[in-house]
Motif scaffolding. Structure first.
Motif, PDB file in Angstrom:
ATOM      1  N   THR A 103       4.519  -5.098  -1.289  1.00  0.00           N
ATOM      2  CA  THR A 103       5.501  -4.087  -1.653  1.00  0.00           C
ATOM      3  C   THR A 103       6.862  -4.465  -1.086  1.00  0.00           C
ATOM      4  N   ILE A 104       7.884  -3.935  -1.679  1.00  0.00           N
ATOM      5  CA  ILE A 104       9.241  -4.093  -1.152  1.00  0.00           C
ATOM      6  C   ILE A 104       9.473  -2.938  -0.193  1.00  0.00           C
ATOM      7  N   ALA A 105       9.888  -3.274   1.031  1.00  0.00           N
ATOM      8  CA  ALA A 105      10.061  -2.265   2.069  1.00  0.00           C
ATOM      9  C   ALA A 105      11.539  -1.975   2.296  1.00  0.00           C
ATOM     10  N   SER A 106      11.853  -0.710   2.402  1.00  0.00           N
ATOM     11  CA  SER A 106      13.210  -0.292   2.772  1.00  0.00           C
ATOM     12  C   SER A 106      13.095   0.624   3.981  1.00  0.00           C
ATOM     13  N   LEU A 107      14.206   0.825   4.663  1.00  0.00           N
ATOM     14  CA  LEU A 107      14.215   1.709   5.817  1.00  0.00           C
ATOM     15  C   LEU A 107      13.949   3.143   5.371  1.00  0.00           C
ATOM     16  N   GLY A 108      12.971   3.774   6.003  1.00  0.00           N
ATOM     17  CA  GLY A 108      12.686   5.181   5.739  1.00  0.00           C
ATOM     18  C   GLY A 108      13.565   6.057   6.611  1.00  0.00           C
ATOM     19  N   ALA A 110      15.088   7.241   9.576  1.00  0.00           N
ATOM     20  CA  ALA A 110      15.228   6.615  10.893  1.00  0.00           C
ATOM     21  C   ALA A 110      14.973   7.590  12.034  1.00  0.00           C
ATOM     22  N   THR A 111      15.004   8.877  11.765  1.00  0.00           N
ATOM     23  CA  THR A 111      14.773   9.846  12.831  1.00  0.00           C
ATOM     24  C   THR A 111      13.291  10.120  13.043  1.00  0.00           C
ATOM     25  N   GLU A 112      12.436   9.652  12.146  1.00  0.00           N
ATOM     26  CA  GLU A 112      10.989   9.801  12.313  1.00  0.00           C
ATOM     27  C   GLU A 112      10.500   8.658  13.183  1.00  0.00           C
ATOM     28  N   GLY A 113      10.058   8.974  14.385  1.00  0.00           N
ATOM     29  CA  GLY A 113       9.604   7.957  15.322  1.00  0.00           C
ATOM     30  C   GLY A 113       8.265   7.363  14.926  1.00  0.00           C
ATOM     31  N   GLY A 114       7.875   6.333  15.646  1.00  0.00           N
ATOM     32  CA  GLY A 114       6.571   5.715  15.438  1.00  0.00           C
ATOM     33  C   GLY A 114       6.624   4.532  14.491  1.00  0.00           C
ATOM     34  N   PHE A 115       5.472   3.928  14.328  1.00  0.00           N
ATOM     35  CA  PHE A 115       5.312   2.763  13.450  1.00  0.00           C
ATOM     36  C   PHE A 115       4.518   3.213  12.233  1.00  0.00           C
ATOM     37  N   TRP A 116       5.161   3.260  11.080  1.00  0.00           N
ATOM     38  CA  TRP A 116       4.514   3.754   9.870  1.00  0.00           C
ATOM     39  C   TRP A 116       5.106   3.093   8.635  1.00  0.00           C
ATOM     40  N   ILE A 117       4.343   3.185   7.555  1.00  0.00           N
ATOM     41  CA  ILE A 117       4.829   2.803   6.234  1.00  0.00           C
ATOM     42  C   ILE A 117       4.359   3.876   5.262  1.00  0.00           C
ATOM     43  N   LYS A 118       5.288   4.363   4.479  1.00  0.00           N
ATOM     44  CA  LYS A 118       4.953   5.288   3.394  1.00  0.00           C
ATOM     45  C   LYS A 118       4.925   4.437   2.140  1.00  0.00           C
ATOM     46  N   THR A 119       3.759   4.353   1.526  1.00  0.00           N
ATOM     47  CA  THR A 119       3.587   3.431   0.413  1.00  0.00           C
ATOM     48  C   THR A 119       2.683   4.011  -0.669  1.00  0.00           C
ATOM     49  N   PRO A 120       2.963   3.685  -1.921  1.00  0.00           N
ATOM     50  CA  PRO A 120       2.072   4.115  -3.000  1.00  0.00           C
ATOM     51  C   PRO A 120       0.798   3.276  -3.060  1.00  0.00           C
ATOM     52  N   LEU A 121       0.660   2.287  -2.163  1.00  0.00           N
ATOM     53  CA  LEU A 121      -0.537   1.444  -2.158  1.00  0.00           C
ATOM     54  C   LEU A 121      -1.739   2.139  -1.527  1.00  0.00           C
ATOM     55  N   VAL A 122      -1.525   3.288  -0.855  1.00  0.00           N
ATOM     56  CA  VAL A 122      -2.645   4.028  -0.255  1.00  0.00           C
ATOM     57  C   VAL A 122      -2.709   5.426  -0.844  1.00  0.00           C
ATOM     58  N   GLN A 123      -3.928   5.939  -0.907  1.00  0.00           N
ATOM     59  CA  GLN A 123      -4.146   7.283  -1.433  1.00  0.00           C
ATOM     60  C   GLN A 123      -4.415   8.297  -0.328  1.00  0.00           C
ATOM     61  N   ALA A 124      -4.786   7.784   0.861  1.00  0.00           N
ATOM     62  CA  ALA A 124      -5.093   8.658   1.996  1.00  0.00           C
ATOM     63  C   ALA A 124      -4.515   8.036   3.265  1.00  0.00           C
ATOM     64  N   PRO A 125      -4.122   8.871   4.221  1.00  0.00           N
ATOM     65  CA  PRO A 125      -3.587   8.322   5.472  1.00  0.00           C
ATOM     66  C   PRO A 125      -4.619   7.455   6.184  1.00  0.00           C
ATOM     67  N   GLY A 126      -4.140   6.515   6.949  1.00  0.00           N
ATOM     68  CA  GLY A 126      -5.032   5.647   7.710  1.00  0.00           C
ATOM     69  C   GLY A 126      -4.242   4.699   8.585  1.00  0.00           C
ATOM     70  N   SER A 154       8.281   0.836  -0.896  1.00  0.00           N
ATOM     71  CA  SER A 154       7.749   1.590   0.227  1.00  0.00           C
ATOM     72  C   SER A 154       8.852   1.849   1.249  1.00  0.00           C
ATOM     73  N   GLN A 155       8.622   2.837   2.090  1.00  0.00           N
ATOM     74  CA  GLN A 155       9.556   3.175   3.167  1.00  0.00           C
ATOM     75  C   GLN A 155       8.889   2.829   4.487  1.00  0.00           C
ATOM     76  N   VAL A 156       9.651   2.162   5.365  1.00  0.00           N
ATOM     77  CA  VAL A 156       9.122   1.708   6.644  1.00  0.00           C
ATOM     78  C   VAL A 156       9.938   2.337   7.764  1.00  0.00           C
ATOM     79  N   SER A 157       9.278   2.663   8.870  1.00  0.00           N
ATOM     80  CA  SER A 157       9.975   3.242  10.018  1.00  0.00           C
ATOM     81  C   SER A 157      10.920   2.223  10.635  1.00  0.00           C
ATOM     82  N   LEU A 158      11.932   2.733  11.316  1.00  0.00           N
ATOM     83  CA  LEU A 158      12.904   1.880  11.988  1.00  0.00           C
ATOM     84  C   LEU A 158      12.239   0.928  12.984  1.00  0.00           C
ATOM     85  N   PRO A 159      11.355   1.415  13.883  1.00  0.00           N
ATOM     86  CA  PRO A 159      10.720   0.483  14.813  1.00  0.00           C
ATOM     87  C   PRO A 159       9.882  -0.597  14.123  1.00  0.00           C
ATOM     88  N   ALA A 160       9.176  -0.237  13.057  1.00  0.00           N
ATOM     89  CA  ALA A 160       8.365  -1.233  12.352  1.00  0.00           C
ATOM     90  C   ALA A 160       9.254  -2.281  11.687  1.00  0.00           C
TER      91      ALA A 160
END
Length: 179
Positions: A103-108, A110-126, A154-160
Motif C-alpha cells: 500500500t501507499i502510506a501517508s501520514l495519518g 499526527a496527534t494520535e500516538g502509538g505505532f499504527w496503520i489504518k489500511t483497507p488491507l485489513v477487515q479487523a483490528p490486529g 493507507s494512513q500511518v502514525s507519525l512514530p511509525a
C-alpha cells in the motif's frame, strides 16, 4: 472621422499613465528580513509598506511584521514523535504471519500516538508489521481497518513513519504483514 480612433486611444492610455505615475514614488526594492531574537522565524513583510511604517507598527504592538509564530498550545513534530526507546521496541523482530499486500502510506493524524496503520488491507483490528522495501526498515504496528478499496492508500502514525525513515511528506510504498 480620424479623431474618433485617436480619442479612444487617448481614453485608454490616460488611465494607464495615471496608474504608472502613482507607482513611481514607491520603493519596490526588496527589504531585508527584520532581525529578531534567536529562534524566531521571520518572513519578508507581506505588504509593500515602508520600513519606517513597519518599525512604527512594531513599536506600537511589539510584533515584528511577518513573524511566523506557532499557535499557543501547539506541539512540534519531536513532541508528537515516539522516544528512541519506544522506536527500538517497535522495531524488534516478531513472528510475522501472512503478507496482506502493498500500500501507499501517508501520514495519518499526527496527534494520535502509538505505532499504527489504518489500511483497507485489513477487515479487523490486529497486530502486524510494515516494511519499507526500499530501505529494508520495518516497524511493528497496530493494524486498523480503513474503509475503501484494497487498492486505496493507507494512513500511518507519525512514530511509525519516522521509524521507517520516511519524511513526513513522503508517500512510501510499504508491505503490510499480519502477526
Amino acid at each position: 472621422m480620424t479623431t474618433r480612433p485617436t480619442l479612444r486611444l487617448c481614453a485608454l492610455a490616460l488611465p494607464l499613465m495615471a496608474l504608472a505615475a502613482c507607482d513611481m514614488g514607491m520603493d519596490t526594492s526588496p527589504a531585508a528580513p527584520p532581525r529578531t531574537p534567536a529562534g524566531t522565524v521571520t518572513a519578508a513583510p507581506a505588504t509593500g509598506g515602508s520600513a519606517a511604517a513597519a518599525a512604527a507598527a512594531e513599536a506600537r504592538t511589539g510584533v515584528v511584521e511577518g513573524t511566523l509564530q506557532r499557535p499557543a498550545g501547539s506541539r512540534s513534530v519531536s513532541q508528537l514523535d515516539a522516544s528512541a526507546a519506544e522506536k527500538a521496541a517497535a522495531t524488534r523482530p516478531t513472528a510475522t504471519g501472512g503478507r496482506l499486500g502493498t500500500t501507499i502510506a501517508s501520514l495519518g493524524d499526527a496527534t494520535e500516538g502509538g505505532f499504527w496503520i489504518k489500511t483497507p488491507l485489513v477487515q479487523a483490528p490486529g497486530k502486524g508489521r510494515i516494511v519499507d522495501p526500499s530501505s529494508g526498515r520495518s516497524v511493528n504496528v497496530d493494524l486498523i481497518p480503513l474503509s475503501g478499496p484494497a487498492s486505496g492508500g493507507s494512513q500511518v502514525s507519525l512514530p511509525a513513519l519516522t521509524t521507517l525513515g520516511a519524511d513526513l511528506t513522503d508517500l512510501p510504498e510499504v508491505e503490510v504483514y499480519r502477526s
